[in-house]
Design a protein around this motif. Sequence first.
Motif, PDB file in Angstrom:
ATOM      1  N   UNK A   1       9.058   2.025  -2.840  1.00 16.41           N
ATOM      2  CA  UNK A   1       8.627   2.470  -4.170  1.00 16.41           C
ATOM      3  C   UNK A   1       7.116   2.722  -4.202  1.00 16.41           C
ATOM      4  N   UNK A   2       6.730   3.851  -4.800  1.00 16.17           N
ATOM      5  CA  UNK A   2       5.324   4.229  -4.877  1.00 16.17           C
ATOM      6  C   UNK A   2       4.903   5.184  -3.766  1.00 16.17           C
ATOM      7  N   UNK A   3       5.735   5.315  -2.719  1.00 15.75           N
ATOM      8  CA  UNK A   3       5.412   6.231  -1.612  1.00 15.75           C
ATOM      9  C   UNK A   3       5.693   7.673  -2.020  1.00 15.75           C
ATOM     10  N   UNK A   4       5.202   8.595  -1.193  1.00 16.20           N
ATOM     11  CA  UNK A   4       5.428  10.028  -1.406  1.00 16.20           C
ATOM     12  C   UNK A   4       6.065  10.620  -0.160  1.00 16.20           C
TER      13      UNK A   4
ATOM     14  N   UNK B   1       0.836  -1.200   0.000  1.00 16.70           N
ATOM     15  CA  UNK B   1       0.000   0.000   0.000  1.00 16.70           C
ATOM     16  C   UNK B   1       0.873   1.253   0.000  1.00 16.70           C
ATOM     17  N   UNK B   2       0.600   2.177  -0.916  1.00 16.78           N
ATOM     18  CA  UNK B   2       1.404   3.399  -1.007  1.00 16.78           C
ATOM     19  C   UNK B   2       1.108   4.306   0.183  1.00 16.78           C
ATOM     20  N   UNK B   3       2.184   4.908   0.728  1.00 13.64           N
ATOM     21  CA  UNK B   3       2.033   5.761   1.900  1.00 13.64           C
ATOM     22  C   UNK B   3       2.608   7.136   1.635  1.00 13.64           C
ATOM     23  N   UNK B   4       2.150   8.104   2.425  1.00 17.11           N
ATOM     24  CA  UNK B   4       2.670   9.470   2.349  1.00 17.11           C
ATOM     25  C   UNK B   4       3.351   9.771   3.678  1.00 17.11           C
ATOM     26  N   UNK B   5       4.611  10.206   3.595  1.00 18.73           N
ATOM     27  CA  UNK B   5       5.380  10.564   4.786  1.00 18.73           C
ATOM     28  C   UNK B   5       5.782  12.030   4.717  1.00 18.73           C
ATOM     29  N   UNK B   6       5.961  12.617   5.868  1.00 15.89           N
ATOM     30  CA  UNK B   6       6.446  13.986   5.949  1.00 15.89           C
ATOM     31  C   UNK B   6       7.796  14.014   6.634  1.00 15.89           C
ATOM     32  N   UNK B   7       8.568  15.026   6.320  1.00 19.63           N
ATOM     33  CA  UNK B   7       9.897  15.189   6.908  1.00 19.63           C
ATOM     34  C   UNK B   7      10.024  16.644   7.345  1.00 19.63           C
ATOM     35  N   UNK B   8      10.331  16.852   8.633  1.00 17.65           N
ATOM     36  CA  UNK B   8      10.494  18.216   9.163  1.00 17.65           C
ATOM     37  C   UNK B   8      11.843  18.297   9.867  1.00 17.65           C
ATOM     38  N   UNK B   9      12.493  19.466   9.764  1.00 14.41           N
ATOM     39  CA  UNK B   9      13.811  19.624  10.372  1.00 14.41           C
ATOM     40  C   UNK B   9      14.034  21.051  10.830  1.00 14.41           C
ATOM     41  N   UNK B  10      14.645  21.180  12.001  1.00 12.93           N
ATOM     42  CA  UNK B  10      15.212  22.459  12.439  1.00 12.93           C
ATOM     43  C   UNK B  10      16.655  22.181  12.831  1.00 12.93           C
ATOM     44  N   UNK B  11      17.454  23.243  12.908  1.00  9.05           N
ATOM     45  CA  UNK B  11      18.892  23.043  13.107  1.00  9.05           C
ATOM     46  C   UNK B  11      19.310  22.836  14.557  1.00  9.05           C
TER      47      UNK B  11
END
Length: 199
Positions: A59-62, A1-11
Amino acid sequence: MEKVYGCARVSTREQNLDRQIAALRQYIADERDIITDKESGKDFNRPGYQYLREALLRPGDTLIVKSLDRLGRNKQQVKQELEYYKAMGVRVKIIDLPSTMADFPKGQEWICEMVNNIMIEVLATIAEQERLTIRQRQAEGIAEAKKQGRQLGRKKTELPAEWELVTGLWKSGSITAVQAMDRLGLKKSTFYRMVREQK
């Protein structure tokens, strides 16, 4: 199943991730799928990011980030990461770059890719330049502080009056570390930090 992930960063640990997480929540239902780091963007050796890259994305994820510099600030490495995801079949969307968020009709994807490549080249250059500027300002600030004789970093704690006598007894085994701390009126962490500073 295709999934959507988020990535957040501060220094740094003092900075706040709330603004990025709020933006990512518009596209990602489960906040557990938003991976965060409080690390510099100079490279990709960040625990959260590495876990996302190596263990979660398929593969196929966002992958969605708020802005390109949240992914990283090293232009060459950012481009390599984007190429890696492209080859892997992971789509990268950048909220602040609307053309990456759009779905183009079949057969016209090349237009989207061409526009994105140009924009990413420009944004990656800006992000890297900002990182270099920050480093230059820090170096100039440190040099000026040293010139003025200001102490940098944590100020050394003054040694208690009986320091030499008590630590001498402790080192010779005449008293325990706990007894030494009691006599000097120091907490454990302070005592051992002072011992390290005196080496």
